[in-house]
Scaffold this motif. Structure first.
Motif, PDB file in Angstrom:
ATOM      1  N   SER A 141     -46.245 -36.468  21.219  1.00  0.00           N
ATOM      2  CA  SER A 141     -45.929 -35.722  22.448  1.00  0.00           C
ATOM      3  C   SER A 141     -45.081 -36.553  23.401  1.00  0.00           C
ATOM      4  CB  SER A 141     -47.210 -35.282  23.153  1.00  0.00           C
ATOM      5  OG  SER A 141     -47.897 -34.351  22.365  1.00  0.00           O
ATOM      6  N   ALA A 142     -45.395 -37.849  23.522  1.00  0.00           N
ATOM      7  CA  ALA A 142     -44.604 -38.721  24.401  1.00  0.00           C
ATOM      8  C   ALA A 142     -43.159 -38.796  23.917  1.00  0.00           C
ATOM      9  CB  ALA A 142     -45.222 -40.122  24.450  1.00  0.00           C
ATOM     10  N   GLY A 143     -42.983 -38.975  22.625  1.00  0.00           N
ATOM     11  CA  GLY A 143     -41.631 -39.006  22.063  1.00  0.00           C
ATOM     12  C   GLY A 143     -40.932 -37.666  22.205  1.00  0.00           C
ATOM     13  N   ALA A 144     -41.689 -36.583  22.013  1.00  0.00           N
ATOM     14  CA  ALA A 144     -41.104 -35.243  22.126  1.00  0.00           C
ATOM     15  C   ALA A 144     -40.583 -34.986  23.537  1.00  0.00           C
ATOM     16  CB  ALA A 144     -42.138 -34.183  21.733  1.00  0.00           C
ATOM     17  N   ARG A 145     -41.303 -35.456  24.556  1.00  0.00           N
ATOM     18  CA  ARG A 145     -40.827 -35.271  25.935  1.00  0.00           C
ATOM     19  C   ARG A 145     -39.490 -35.977  26.146  1.00  0.00           C
ATOM     20  NH1 ARG A 145     -46.114 -36.357  26.938  1.00  0.00           N
ATOM     21  NH2 ARG A 145     -45.654 -38.424  27.796  1.00  0.00           N
ATOM     22  N   LEU A 146     -39.378 -37.195  25.621  1.00  0.00           N
ATOM     23  CA  LEU A 146     -38.107 -37.921  25.748  1.00  0.00           C
ATOM     24  C   LEU A 146     -36.998 -37.218  24.964  1.00  0.00           C
ATOM     25  CD1 LEU A 146     -39.450 -41.568  25.436  1.00  0.00           C
ATOM     26  CD2 LEU A 146     -38.514 -40.503  27.494  1.00  0.00           C
ATOM     27  N   LEU A 147     -37.343 -36.735  23.788  1.00  0.00           N
ATOM     28  CA  LEU A 147     -36.362 -36.015  22.976  1.00  0.00           C
ATOM     29  C   LEU A 147     -35.917 -34.737  23.682  1.00  0.00           C
ATOM     30  CD1 LEU A 147     -34.795 -35.565  20.333  1.00  0.00           C
ATOM     31  CD2 LEU A 147     -36.857 -34.444  19.430  1.00  0.00           C
ATOM     32  N   HIS A 148     -36.862 -33.959  24.216  1.00  0.00           N
ATOM     33  CA  HIS A 148     -36.519 -32.705  24.913  1.00  0.00           C
ATOM     34  C   HIS A 148     -35.630 -32.974  26.123  1.00  0.00           C
ATOM     35  CE1 HIS A 148     -38.976 -30.399  22.294  1.00  0.00           C
ATOM     36  NE2 HIS A 148     -40.129 -30.832  22.771  1.00  0.00           N
ATOM     37  N   GLN A 165     -45.036 -46.253  28.664  1.00  0.00           N
ATOM     38  CA  GLN A 165     -43.614 -46.593  28.644  1.00  0.00           C
ATOM     39  C   GLN A 165     -42.755 -45.334  28.594  1.00  0.00           C
ATOM     40  OE1 GLN A 165     -41.998 -48.517  25.161  1.00  0.00           O
ATOM     41  NE2 GLN A 165     -40.531 -49.631  26.427  1.00  0.00           N
ATOM     42  N   ALA A 166     -43.162 -44.354  27.811  1.00  0.00           N
ATOM     43  CA  ALA A 166     -42.410 -43.096  27.739  1.00  0.00           C
ATOM     44  C   ALA A 166     -42.346 -42.438  29.113  1.00  0.00           C
ATOM     45  CB  ALA A 166     -43.037 -42.154  26.720  1.00  0.00           C
ATOM     46  N   ALA A 167     -43.466 -42.432  29.827  1.00  0.00           N
ATOM     47  CA  ALA A 167     -43.501 -41.832  31.170  1.00  0.00           C
ATOM     48  C   ALA A 167     -42.566 -42.568  32.120  1.00  0.00           C
ATOM     49  CB  ALA A 167     -44.931 -41.836  31.707  1.00  0.00           C
ATOM     50  N   GLU A 168     -42.551 -43.897  32.043  1.00  0.00           N
ATOM     51  CA  GLU A 168     -41.661 -44.684  32.899  1.00  0.00           C
ATOM     52  C   GLU A 168     -40.194 -44.463  32.535  1.00  0.00           C
ATOM     53  OE1 GLU A 168     -43.118 -48.689  32.488  1.00  0.00           O
ATOM     54  OE2 GLU A 168     -45.020 -48.175  33.462  1.00  0.00           O
ATOM     55  N   MET A 190     -33.944 -30.819  16.069  1.00  0.00           N
ATOM     56  CA  MET A 190     -35.105 -31.631  15.710  1.00  0.00           C
ATOM     57  C   MET A 190     -36.179 -31.502  16.778  1.00  0.00           C
ATOM     58  SD  MET A 190     -33.579 -35.540  16.045  1.00  0.00           S
ATOM     59  CE  MET A 190     -35.146 -36.309  15.730  1.00  0.00           C
ATOM     60  N   ASP A 191     -37.389 -31.882  16.409  1.00  0.00           N
ATOM     61  CA  ASP A 191     -38.496 -31.819  17.357  1.00  0.00           C
ATOM     62  C   ASP A 191     -39.263 -33.135  17.319  1.00  0.00           C
ATOM     63  OD1 ASP A 191     -40.085 -31.743  15.041  1.00  0.00           O
ATOM     64  OD2 ASP A 191     -40.552 -29.616  15.240  1.00  0.00           O
ATOM     65  N   GLY A 192     -40.356 -33.182  18.064  1.00  0.00           N
ATOM     66  CA  GLY A 192     -41.146 -34.403  18.157  1.00  0.00           C
ATOM     67  C   GLY A 192     -41.728 -34.851  16.826  1.00  0.00           C
ATOM     68  N   ASP A 206     -59.695 -33.756  12.231  1.00  0.00           N
ATOM     69  CA  ASP A 206     -60.977 -34.454  12.237  1.00  0.00           C
ATOM     70  C   ASP A 206     -60.811 -35.975  12.195  1.00  0.00           C
ATOM     71  OD1 ASP A 206     -62.404 -32.058  12.284  1.00  0.00           O
ATOM     72  OD2 ASP A 206     -62.349 -31.892  10.091  1.00  0.00           O
ATOM     73  N   SER A 207     -59.593 -36.449  12.033  1.00  0.00           N
ATOM     74  CA  SER A 207     -59.342 -37.884  11.970  1.00  0.00           C
ATOM     75  C   SER A 207     -59.527 -38.522  13.343  1.00  0.00           C
ATOM     76  CB  SER A 207     -57.908 -38.131  11.485  1.00  0.00           C
ATOM     77  OG  SER A 207     -57.525 -39.463  11.710  1.00  0.00           O
ATOM     78  N   ALA A 208     -60.081 -39.728  13.350  1.00  0.00           N
ATOM     79  CA  ALA A 208     -60.230 -40.473  14.608  1.00  0.00           C
ATOM     80  C   ALA A 208     -58.874 -40.838  15.196  1.00  0.00           C
ATOM     81  CB  ALA A 208     -61.055 -41.733  14.361  1.00  0.00           C
ATOM     82  N   LEU A 209     -57.837 -40.857  14.369  1.00  0.00           N
ATOM     83  CA  LEU A 209     -56.491 -41.199  14.837  1.00  0.00           C
ATOM     84  C   LEU A 209     -55.658 -39.976  15.228  1.00  0.00           C
ATOM     85  CD1 LEU A 209     -55.592 -43.970  12.258  1.00  0.00           C
ATOM     86  CD2 LEU A 209     -55.827 -44.265  14.716  1.00  0.00           C
ATOM     87  N   HIS A 210     -56.207 -38.789  15.029  1.00  0.00           N
ATOM     88  CA  HIS A 210     -55.440 -37.566  15.297  1.00  0.00           C
ATOM     89  C   HIS A 210     -54.988 -37.471  16.762  1.00  0.00           C
ATOM     90  CE1 HIS A 210     -54.049 -33.490  14.541  1.00  0.00           C
ATOM     91  NE2 HIS A 210     -54.690 -33.106  15.626  1.00  0.00           N
ATOM     92  N   ALA A 211     -55.881 -37.733  17.682  1.00  0.00           N
ATOM     93  CA  ALA A 211     -55.528 -37.639  19.103  1.00  0.00           C
ATOM     94  C   ALA A 211     -54.450 -38.656  19.467  1.00  0.00           C
ATOM     95  CB  ALA A 211     -56.762 -37.838  19.982  1.00  0.00           C
ATOM     96  N   SER A 212     -54.560 -39.887  18.951  1.00  0.00           N
ATOM     97  CA  SER A 212     -53.534 -40.899  19.226  1.00  0.00           C
ATOM     98  C   SER A 212     -52.205 -40.501  18.623  1.00  0.00           C
ATOM     99  CB  SER A 212     -53.960 -42.259  18.661  1.00  0.00           C
ATOM    100  OG  SER A 212     -55.057 -42.758  19.367  1.00  0.00           O
ATOM    101  N   SER A 213     -52.249 -39.989  17.405  1.00  0.00           N
ATOM    102  CA  SER A 213     -51.026 -39.539  16.733  1.00  0.00           C
ATOM    103  C   SER A 213     -50.355 -38.433  17.541  1.00  0.00           C
ATOM    104  CB  SER A 213     -51.367 -39.045  15.319  1.00  0.00           C
ATOM    105  OG  SER A 213     -50.237 -38.545  14.668  1.00  0.00           O
ATOM    106  N   ASN A 214     -51.153 -37.466  17.989  1.00  0.00           N
ATOM    107  CA  ASN A 214     -50.602 -36.368  18.802  1.00  0.00           C
ATOM    108  C   ASN A 214     -50.051 -36.864  20.132  1.00  0.00           C
ATOM    109  OD1 ASN A 214     -50.981 -34.299  17.027  1.00  0.00           O
ATOM    110  ND2 ASN A 214     -52.908 -33.613  17.912  1.00  0.00           N
ATOM    111  N   ALA A 215     -50.745 -37.793  20.757  1.00  0.00           N
ATOM    112  CA  ALA A 215     -50.295 -38.316  22.048  1.00  0.00           C
ATOM    113  C   ALA A 215     -48.957 -39.045  21.900  1.00  0.00           C
ATOM    114  CB  ALA A 215     -51.354 -39.240  22.641  1.00  0.00           C
ATOM    115  N   LEU A 216     -48.827 -39.844  20.858  1.00  0.00           N
ATOM    116  CA  LEU A 216     -47.555 -40.544  20.626  1.00  0.00           C
ATOM    117  C   LEU A 216     -46.437 -39.556  20.337  1.00  0.00           C
ATOM    118  CD1 LEU A 216     -48.519 -43.646  18.481  1.00  0.00           C
ATOM    119  CD2 LEU A 216     -47.596 -43.614  20.791  1.00  0.00           C
TER     120      LEU A 216
END
Length: 191
Positions: free
Chosen positions: A123-130, A68-71, A142-144, A111-121
């Motif tokens: 980053s998606a928000g940060a792109r919209l913010l930037h 959705q962020a990409a769209e 402010m930043d992502g 090392d968290s299994a959720l770290h990659a998902s957290s970073n991806a979300l």
């Protein structure tokens, strides 16, 4: 994955979704296994940690938010895109009670299994913010990470009984604090 293993995996996720919907992120792995009518070892074979289970439960939602962020980046005005995504992200962090704490912990733990998902979300928000910042429609200070923290905090807050009825009002306060020249139409269009 073999067909029977895939069937077991899907069944465990289905049951986990039900148990977590009822009990939140603190749902017992033992309860999930019991309700799925499998041994705890079987559950842990598929999901070695609670975070691994949540990563699997939330993967579809995370992928949808990233898409959705990409769209939105391509189709909406920067401020509208940011507010629309922020509202959708808030809905996501409210999907299961306790998810905000899991993502907050995962943010700082590579090392968290959720770290990659957290970073991806984030980053998606940060792109919209930037993008909104480049257009001059969002605060430059402010930043992502800030955006993700505000989204998570607001998602948690409006799940509290004393604030639930003020959700839309609080959403508008926060998005008006993020935007540099907020128009009342932006937050309303993003619903």
């Amino acid at each position: 994955m073999r067909a029977d293993a895939q069937k077991n995996y899907s069944h465990l996720l289905e049951v986990a979704r039900e148990v977590v919907a009822e009990h939140g992120a603190d749902a017992s792995m033992r309860d999930i296994a019991r309700r799925a009518e499998v041994g705890l070892a079987t559950l842990f074979r598929h999901f070695p940690t609670r975070e691994a289970l949540f990563e699997a439960l939330l993967r579809i939602n995370v992928d949808e938010l990233i898409q959705q962020a990409a769209e939105l980046e391509k189709s909406n005005q920067p401020d509208e895109a940011l507010v629309t995504w922020f509202r959708e992200g808030m809905g996501f962090v409210r999907s299961y009670n306790g998810i905000c704490a899991l993502f907050a912990t995962a943010h700082a733990d590579p090392d968290s299994a959720l770290h990659a998902s957290s970073n991806a979300l984030r980053s998606a928000g940060a792109r919209l913010l930037h993008r909104a910042q480049a257009e001059g429609t969002a605060r430059a200070d402010m930043d992502g990470v800030d955006l993700f923290a505000l989204m998570s905090a607001l998602g948690w807050l409006v799940d509290q009984p004393g604030f639930a009825s003020r959700g839309d009002h609080l959403f508008h306060l926060i998005t008006n604090a993020i935007l540099t020249n907020p128009s009342s139409d932006v937050g309303k269009k993003a619903k």
